[in-house]
Design an enzyme around this catalytic site. Structure first.
Site, PDB file in Angstrom:
ATOM      1  N   THR A   8       4.536   2.206  -6.069  1.00 42.53           N
ATOM      2  CA  THR A   8       3.458   1.390  -5.733  1.00 42.53           C
ATOM      3  C   THR A   8       3.551   0.171  -6.661  1.00 42.53           C
ATOM      4  OG1 THR A   8       1.929   2.600  -6.692  1.00 42.53           O
ATOM      5  CG2 THR A   8       2.470   2.904  -4.412  1.00 42.53           C
ATOM      6  N   CYS A   9       4.280   0.016  -7.762  1.00 42.17           N
ATOM      7  CA  CYS A   9       4.408  -0.829  -8.600  1.00 42.17           C
ATOM      8  C   CYS A   9       5.232  -2.091  -8.248  1.00 42.17           C
ATOM      9  CB  CYS A   9       4.698  -0.274  -9.785  1.00 42.17           C
ATOM     10  SG  CYS A   9       5.090  -1.520 -11.333  1.00 42.17           S
ATOM     11  N   ASP A  10       4.691  -3.430  -8.146  1.00 44.19           N
ATOM     12  CA  ASP A  10       5.447  -4.493  -7.724  1.00 44.19           C
ATOM     13  C   ASP A  10       6.649  -5.062  -8.535  1.00 44.19           C
ATOM     14  OD1 ASP A  10       3.744  -4.861  -5.437  1.00 44.19           O
ATOM     15  OD2 ASP A  10       2.424  -6.403  -6.489  1.00 44.19           O
TER      16      ASP A  10
END
Length: 105
Positions: A8-10
């Site tokens: 979920t980390c850009d």
């Protein structure tokens, strides 16, 4: 090459997009192998600990006082991301310096 991070980390997604051959390891689901964590901590020290994260803000003062390596073992999402393992050489973050060392733009 392995990329340790969160799906979920850009920033991790950007890194993975630039490194399509990298094997992605989601630290929330799979954790970080103890030898990898120990070696990365030996190299980066407390810089490996993300004290700006939501996980960090959710910890009690007593937990925050624990040794950083112990905290990272218990809460792998506290690790700054991404941690890239390129044949035993560790790179931390998706900085211009990291990209340069990996030969990506």
């Amino acid at each position: 090459m392995r990329l340790y991070g969160l799906k979920t980390c850009d920033t991790c997604r950007k890194a993975l997009k630039s490194l399509p051959d990298a094997q992605f390891v989601d630290v929330r689901n799979d954790g970080v192998p103890e030898p990898v964590l120990s070696q990365a901590f030996a190299q980066f020290g407390e810089a490996l600990l993300n004290t700006r994260s939501t996980t960090w803000r959710g910890l009690h003062e007593k937990e925050r006082a624990c040794p950083p390596l112990e905290l990272l073992k218990e809460h792998p999402t506290l690790m700054k991301r991404p941690l890239i393992d390129k044949e035993g050489t560790f790179l931390l973050g998706w900085t211009p310096e990291t990209r340069s060392k990996l030969g990506v733009a």
